[in-house]
Design a protein around this motif. Structure first.
Motif, PDB file in Angstrom:
ATOM      1  N   VAL A   1       7.905  -1.017  -6.187  1.00  0.00           N
ATOM      2  CA  VAL A   1       6.623  -0.699  -6.796  1.00  0.00           C
ATOM      3  C   VAL A   1       6.020   0.517  -6.101  1.00  0.00           C
ATOM      4  O   VAL A   1       5.695   0.466  -4.914  1.00  0.00           O
ATOM      5  N   ASP A   2       5.894   1.615  -6.815  1.00  0.00           N
ATOM      6  CA  ASP A   2       5.299   2.837  -6.270  1.00  0.00           C
ATOM      7  C   ASP A   2       3.785   2.760  -6.505  1.00  0.00           C
ATOM      8  O   ASP A   2       3.299   3.096  -7.582  1.00  0.00           O
ATOM      9  N   VAL A   3       3.044   2.314  -5.490  1.00  0.00           N
ATOM     10  CA  VAL A   3       1.604   2.129  -5.674  1.00  0.00           C
ATOM     11  C   VAL A   3       0.884   3.456  -5.902  1.00  0.00           C
ATOM     12  O   VAL A   3      -0.225   3.480  -6.439  1.00  0.00           O
ATOM     13  N   ALA A   4       1.521   4.570  -5.522  1.00  0.00           N
ATOM     14  CA  ALA A   4       0.904   5.876  -5.759  1.00  0.00           C
ATOM     15  C   ALA A   4       0.802   6.185  -7.248  1.00  0.00           C
ATOM     16  O   ALA A   4      -0.021   7.003  -7.665  1.00  0.00           O
ATOM     17  N   GLU A   5       1.646   5.533  -8.060  1.00  0.00           N
ATOM     18  CA  GLU A   5       1.627   5.749  -9.498  1.00  0.00           C
ATOM     19  C   GLU A   5       0.699   4.787 -10.230  1.00  0.00           C
ATOM     20  O   GLU A   5       0.561   4.852 -11.454  1.00  0.00           O
ATOM     21  N   LEU A   6       0.060   3.900  -9.476  1.00  0.00           N
ATOM     22  CA  LEU A   6      -0.817   2.913 -10.091  1.00  0.00           C
ATOM     23  C   LEU A   6      -2.047   3.580 -10.696  1.00  0.00           C
ATOM     24  O   LEU A   6      -2.677   4.438 -10.082  1.00  0.00           O
ATOM     25  N   ARG A   7      -2.387   3.177 -11.918  1.00  0.00           N
ATOM     26  CA  ARG A   7      -3.574   3.694 -12.595  1.00  0.00           C
ATOM     27  C   ARG A   7      -4.374   2.516 -13.151  1.00  0.00           C
ATOM     28  O   ARG A   7      -3.797   1.540 -13.632  1.00  0.00           O
ATOM     29  N   THR A   8      -5.686   2.608 -13.080  1.00  0.00           N
ATOM     30  CA  THR A   8      -6.526   1.550 -13.630  1.00  0.00           C
ATOM     31  C   THR A   8      -7.628   2.138 -14.493  1.00  0.00           C
ATOM     32  O   THR A   8      -7.952   3.324 -14.388  1.00  0.00           O
TER      33      THR A   8
ATOM     34  N   CYS B   1      -4.448  -0.955  -4.226  1.00  0.00           N
ATOM     35  CA  CYS B   1      -3.636  -0.162  -3.289  1.00  0.00           C
ATOM     36  C   CYS B   1      -3.858  -0.610  -1.854  1.00  0.00           C
ATOM     37  O   CYS B   1      -2.916  -0.668  -1.048  1.00  0.00           O
ATOM     38  N   ALA B   2      -5.103  -0.935  -1.516  1.00  0.00           N
ATOM     39  CA  ALA B   2      -5.414  -1.376  -0.152  1.00  0.00           C
ATOM     40  C   ALA B   2      -4.692  -2.687   0.165  1.00  0.00           C
ATOM     41  O   ALA B   2      -4.146  -2.860   1.262  1.00  0.00           O
ATOM     42  N   VAL B   3      -4.674  -3.621  -0.802  1.00  0.00           N
ATOM     43  CA  VAL B   3      -3.966  -4.886  -0.601  1.00  0.00           C
ATOM     44  C   VAL B   3      -2.482  -4.636  -0.400  1.00  0.00           C
ATOM     45  O   VAL B   3      -1.857  -5.185   0.516  1.00  0.00           O
ATOM     46  N   ALA B   4      -1.896  -3.804  -1.253  1.00  0.00           N
ATOM     47  CA  ALA B   4      -0.458  -3.525  -1.175  1.00  0.00           C
ATOM     48  C   ALA B   4      -0.092  -2.850   0.137  1.00  0.00           C
ATOM     49  O   ALA B   4       0.890  -3.212   0.793  1.00  0.00           O
ATOM     50  N   GLU B   5      -0.860  -1.864   0.542  1.00  0.00           N
ATOM     51  CA  GLU B   5      -0.548  -1.124   1.764  1.00  0.00           C
ATOM     52  C   GLU B   5      -0.698  -1.992   3.006  1.00  0.00           C
ATOM     53  O   GLU B   5       0.003  -1.799   4.001  1.00  0.00           O
TER      54      GLU B   5
ATOM     55  N   LEU C   1       7.718 -10.489  -7.697  1.00  0.00           N
ATOM     56  CA  LEU C   1       7.490  -9.166  -7.122  1.00  0.00           C
ATOM     57  C   LEU C   1       5.997  -8.837  -7.052  1.00  0.00           C
ATOM     58  O   LEU C   1       5.488  -8.404  -5.995  1.00  0.00           O
ATOM     59  N   LEU C   2       5.279  -9.009  -8.150  1.00  0.00           N
ATOM     60  CA  LEU C   2       3.852  -8.681  -8.177  1.00  0.00           C
ATOM     61  C   LEU C   2       3.054  -9.559  -7.225  1.00  0.00           C
ATOM     62  O   LEU C   2       2.095  -9.099  -6.596  1.00  0.00           O
TER      63      LEU C   2
END
Length: 238
Positions: free
Chosen positions: A68-75, A53-57, A15-16
Motif C-alpha cells: 500500500v503506497d500511502v503517498a498515493e492515498l487521496r480523500t 497516513c499518520a496511522v499507517a506511518e 491488508l487494510l
C-alpha cells in the motif's frame, strides 16, 4: 489461501486492517480497468487523508507498506446532508444472501440445507415456490421469477426507512458465483453481484448512516459499499 481458494476480499480485509486499523476503511470496493493492469480501491472512512497516513506511518508493518503506497492515498469529504425526496443514482456490489431460520429440504438434490446457513436469496425464493426443488422451479415457466426482481426486493429491504429503490431503474449489471474465505476457513460459496439504479432518500440521517455502514452481509470484505452518483447517469464500475 485456504482449501485451494483465493479470496481477494479477505486478503484486502487483512491488508487494510494491518495498515490502517480494523474497520478504518470499510466498506470498500475495488475497481479495475477493462484493459491493462492496475486499478483503484475506494472506501468510506471517518478519518481524513492526514489522519490515515499518520496511522499507517506509525503502526503499519513494513511489508504492508510495500503493498500500500500511502503517498498515493487521496480523500474527499462525503456529503453529510441529504434532503427528503432527493433522487440519487447508486452502484453497489452485493452478496444477496439470507440466513435460514429453519432446516430446508431440497427434494431435487436430496440434501437438507441446515438452519443458519447462508443461501442465495434467488435460490431460496425458488425453493419456496416449488416443493420439487429449486432446479425444477427454475425450469418451470409458471413458477419463473427473475433474479433481478428478487435482488431488487432484497436491496429494498435493506434500504427501507433510509431510501426507496426505484424498481424501474434497477439493473443487475453482473452476476457470478464465488467461493469466499471467512474466519472459520470453510469457504462458503454464494452469489456475487453488482447492481445499479436510482433511489429516493426518505430519511436523510438514516441514509447517511447507511452509507457509512454499508449494505448487507460481508461488508468487511468488499461488499455493500453504496457508491452514489447523479441519477440516470452510466456508472463507472467494472
Amino acid at each position: 489461501m485456504r482449501h485451494g481458494v483465493f479470496d481477494e476480499g479477505y486478503a484486502l480485509h487483512v491488508l487494510l486492517s494491518a495498515v490502517f486499523g480494523k474497520g478504518m476503511l470499510q466498506p470498500f470496493r475495488t475497481f479495475r480497468p477493462s484493459r491493462g493492469e492496475g486499478g483503484a480501491l475506494y472506501a468510506y472512512s471517518d478519518l481524513d487523508q492526514e489522519a490515515l497516513c499518520a496511522v499507517a506511518e506509525a503502526a503499519a508493518p513494513p511489508d504492508g507498506l510495500e503493498v500500500v503506497d500511502v503517498a498515493e492515498l487521496r480523500t474527499k469529504p462525503m456529503p453529510d446532508r441529504f434532503s427528503p425526496g432527493q433522487r440519487l443514482g447508486f452502484d453497489v456490489r452485493i452478496r444477496p444472501v439470507r440466513r435460514l431460520a429453519r432446516d430446508l429440504s431440497d427434494s431435487q438434490s436430496g440434501k437438507v440445507i441446515r438452519k443458519g446457513s447462508e443461501i442465495d436469496a434467488f435460490r431460496l425464493e425458488l425453493l419456496r415456490r416449488s416443493p420439487d426443488g429449486w432446479k425444477a422451479s427454475e425450469e418451470a415457466p409458471a413458477a419463473r421469477v427473475s433474479r433481478d426482481h428478487v435482488y431488487a426486493a432484497w436491496l429494498a429491504e435493506r434500504l427501507a426507512g433510509a431510501a426507496e429503490v426505484d424498481a424501474r431503474s434497477f439493473r443487475l449489471a453482473s452476476f457470478h458465483r464465488l467461493r469466499v474465505i471467512r474466519g472459520d476457513g470453510r469457504g462458503p460459496e454464494g452469489p456475487d453481484s453488482v447492481v445499479h439504479g436510482d433511489c429516493v432518500v426518505e430519511d436523510p440521517a438514516s441514509f447517511a448512516a447507511m452509507l457509512a455502514k454499508g449494505v448487507g452481509r460481508h461488508r468487511a470484505y468488499g461488499y455493500g459499499m453504496l457508491i452514489i452518483r447523479p441519477p440516470g447517469t452510466p456508472p463507472r464500475s467494472r
